[in-house]
Scaffold this active site. Structure first.
Site, PDB file in Angstrom:
ATOM      1  N   THR A  72      24.252   7.285 -20.167  1.00 39.15           N
ATOM      2  CA  THR A  72      23.362   6.398 -19.411  1.00 39.15           C
ATOM      3  C   THR A  72      23.571   6.579 -17.911  1.00 39.15           C
ATOM      4  O   THR A  72      22.621   6.760 -17.149  1.00 39.15           O
ATOM      5  CB  THR A  72      23.622   4.929 -19.822  1.00 39.15           C
ATOM      6  OG1 THR A  72      23.324   4.806 -21.217  1.00 39.15           O
ATOM      7  CG2 THR A  72      22.774   3.965 -19.029  1.00 39.15           C
ATOM      8  N   ASN A 152      16.670  11.426 -30.050  1.00 40.91           N
ATOM      9  CA  ASN A 152      17.716  10.741 -30.809  1.00 40.91           C
ATOM     10  C   ASN A 152      17.185  10.031 -32.046  1.00 40.91           C
ATOM     11  O   ASN A 152      17.951   9.677 -32.925  1.00 40.91           O
ATOM     12  CB  ASN A 152      18.472   9.751 -29.918  1.00 40.91           C
ATOM     13  CG  ASN A 152      17.552   8.856 -29.124  1.00 40.91           C
ATOM     14  OD1 ASN A 152      16.708   9.329 -28.363  1.00 40.91           O
ATOM     15  ND2 ASN A 152      17.693   7.563 -29.318  1.00 40.91           N
ATOM     16  N   SER A 200      27.708  12.917 -23.435  1.00 34.24           N
ATOM     17  CA  SER A 200      28.395  11.667 -23.741  1.00 34.24           C
ATOM     18  C   SER A 200      29.379  11.923 -24.883  1.00 34.24           C
ATOM     19  O   SER A 200      28.977  12.355 -25.967  1.00 34.24           O
ATOM     20  CB  SER A 200      27.356  10.622 -24.144  1.00 34.24           C
ATOM     21  OG  SER A 200      28.007   9.441 -24.514  1.00 34.24           O
ATOM     22  N   THR A 238      38.853   4.697  -9.881  1.00 36.53           N
ATOM     23  CA  THR A 238      39.938   5.455 -10.523  1.00 36.53           C
ATOM     24  C   THR A 238      39.451   6.009 -11.854  1.00 36.53           C
ATOM     25  O   THR A 238      38.825   5.298 -12.636  1.00 36.53           O
ATOM     26  CB  THR A 238      41.160   4.537 -10.722  1.00 36.53           C
ATOM     27  OG1 THR A 238      41.523   4.032  -9.436  1.00 36.53           O
ATOM     28  CG2 THR A 238      42.329   5.282 -11.334  1.00 36.53           C
ATOM     29  N   CYS A 327       6.322  -1.272 -35.887  1.00 36.69           N
ATOM     30  CA  CYS A 327       6.023  -2.668 -35.572  1.00 36.69           C
ATOM     31  C   CYS A 327       7.296  -3.471 -35.388  1.00 36.69           C
ATOM     32  O   CYS A 327       8.365  -3.094 -35.827  1.00 36.69           O
ATOM     33  CB  CYS A 327       5.214  -3.273 -36.698  1.00 36.69           C
ATOM     34  SG  CYS A 327       6.029  -3.062 -38.269  1.00 36.69           S
TER      35      CYS A 327
HETATM   36  C1  LIG Z   1      19.360  10.857 -26.096  1.00 33.84           C
HETATM   37  C2  LIG Z   1      20.340   9.876 -25.530  1.00 33.84           C
HETATM   38  N1  LIG Z   1      20.477   9.772 -24.201  1.00 33.84           N
HETATM   39  C3  LIG Z   1      21.347   8.918 -23.653  1.00 33.84           C
HETATM   40  C4  LIG Z   1      22.137   8.109 -24.421  1.00 33.84           C
HETATM   41  C5  LIG Z   1      23.086   7.159 -23.756  1.00 33.84           C
HETATM   42  O1  LIG Z   1      24.410   7.599 -23.837  1.00 33.84           O
HETATM   43  P1  LIG Z   1      25.625   6.565 -23.653  1.00 33.84           P
HETATM   44  O2  LIG Z   1      25.722   5.771 -24.897  1.00 33.84           O
HETATM   45  O3  LIG Z   1      26.828   7.447 -23.440  1.00 33.84           O
HETATM   46  O4  LIG Z   1      25.342   5.764 -22.427  1.00 33.84           O
HETATM   47  C6  LIG Z   1      22.042   8.178 -25.821  1.00 33.84           C
HETATM   48  C7  LIG Z   1      22.860   7.304 -26.690  1.00 33.84           C
HETATM   49  O5  LIG Z   1      22.364   6.641 -27.579  1.00 33.84           O
HETATM   50  C8  LIG Z   1      21.118   9.092 -26.392  1.00 33.84           C
HETATM   51  O6  LIG Z   1      20.966   9.198 -27.712  1.00 33.84           O
END
Ligand SMILES: Cc1ncc(COP(=O)(O)O)c(C=O)c1O
Length: 374
Positions: A72, A152, A200, A238, A327
């Site tokens: 994120t 995802n 991530s 840090t 939905c």
């Molecule tokens: C495609 C995608 N982008 C970004 C993220 C966000 O990653 P994080 O959970 O490390 O913030 C996710 C996590 O669900 C993801 O699937």
């Protein structure tokens, strides 16, 4: 009851080898990496070794990798700072991106610092590359393209090299959310020119709350978090040393075992597809399973009175998976991805996502138990 975890796109369990590497550091390395004494230097060395591991995995230079709190933050940083610092006034993205991208784009639109345009998506959920070319050709503004490598929810894969070449030819920057593919597909940043990408650790059997952003040397942005000089002045605070060590160990293992793990997961998914089709012929698959991440399968079940409770019933039967229907039913908050592809569908969607830890027996058990829930 032992549980069956088929939600490996949401997160993955920590690999015991990674846990070992992390606890070793937790027990023995308490130095602050910014300190110049021995303890500090030891901690700094751990971080720089981790950076080298990530850079080697992606074939880029170590100066192009910056550790973050996860995907994120990496995506926020690439999008918002390329507008703030690189003169980007136009972003082209897709409606199927992760919310951390879509909501960053909303914030950029609200601030009126750049305009955002969405590329067309075809019936199978792929980005229409001709539409991307058309959008790129339509303006001379400094443009950033932001498209995810694998979705995802449905797993659809972007042809990374082709999109990178299209962007390069048009003189546009290219940010790719590679959170779902990092460690699963080879990415060579020397061969494929990207401006930014994100990773991530918890998606590849590493710890939660740690990730990284790749920022190509051609695109120098200013810090996202203001503070001390950590991460070469790019991210104050840090460093999360154990997390960073865990991330690097997890990525090293994912790369070393990639083919073996991929083969196992492909086999599980193929078996799942064959078995579910044979047992419940009325199911449908969302997206394009033939051109998708091998770990993800989005399945739509026909409308039924029990459908709303499907995820809950799976959970009660020891099976973890994710929802995502068009939905909003009050129980299921709805998925913007399925909603975009099938806006009028009343079918119930479950995302199953696999790991090399799953077994054929687990898949058979899930298929057998599904019967009573439909
Ligand atoms: C495609 C995608 N982008 C970004 C993220 C966000 O990653 P994080 O959970 O490390 O913030 C996710 C996590 O669900 C993801 O699937």
């Amino acid at each position: 009851m032992s549980r069956i975890f088929l939600d490996n796109s949401a997160t993955t369990p920590l690999d015991p080898v990674v846990l070992g590497a992390m606890t070793e550091v937790m027990a023995n390395n308490y130095g602050n990496p910014s300190s110049i004494h021995a303890e500090g230097r030891q901690a700094r060395a751990l971080i720089e070794n981790a950076r080298k591991t990530v850079a080697n995995a992606l074939n880029c230079s170590i100066g192009e990798i910056f550790f973050t709190s996860g995907g994120t933050e990496a995506n926020n940083m690439a999008l918002k700072n390329s507008v703030r610092d690189l003169g980007v006034t136009r972003i082209i993205s897709s409606p199927l991106e992760h919310h951390c991208v879509l909501h960053s784009l909303d914030a950029i639109k609200m601030a009126e610092t750049a305009t955002v345009e969405m590329v067309k998506i075809d019936a199978k959920g792929h980005v229409e590359l001709d539409d991307l070319r058309r959008l790129l050709a339509a303006s001379n503004e400094k443009t950033l393209v932001s498209l995810m490598h694998a979705n995802n929810e449905i797993g659809n894969l972007l042809p990374l090299e082709e999109v990178a070449a299209i962007c390069e030819e048009a003189g546009a920057l290219f940010h790719c959310d590679t959170v779902q593919t990092m460690g699963y597909f080879p990415i060579d940043l020397d061969a494929t020119r990207l401006s930014f990408l994100s990773g991530s650790a918890h998606k590849f059997y590493g710890p939660k709350g740690v990730g990284f952003v790749y920022i190509s040397n051609d695109n120098i942005i200013k810090p996202y978090l203001d503070g001390g000089a950590q991460e070469r002045n790019m991210r104050g605070g840090t460093e999360n040393i154990y997390g960073i060590v865990g991330l690097a160990k997890a990525l090293e293992l994912a790369v070393a075992e990639r083919e073996e793990r991929a083969g196992k997961i492909r086999n599980l998914k193929d078996h799942f597809i064959r078995s579910i089709k044979a047992t419940y012929p009325e199911v449908a698959f969302n997206g394009d399973p033939d051109n998708a991440h091998y770990k993800v399968l989005s399945v739509s079940f026909p409308e039924s009175s029990k459908g709303d409770l499907l995820l809950m019933n799976l959970d009660l039967n020891g099976i973890s998976a994710s929802g995502g229907s068009a939905c909003s039913s009050g129980i299921d908050v709805g998925s913007h991805v399925i909603g975009h592809l099938h806006p009028d569908s009343k079918r119930h969607t479950v995302r199953f996502s696999f790991s090399h830890h799953n077994t054929i027996e687990e898949v058979d058990e899930v298929i057998a138990k599904l019967g009573g829930m439909l």
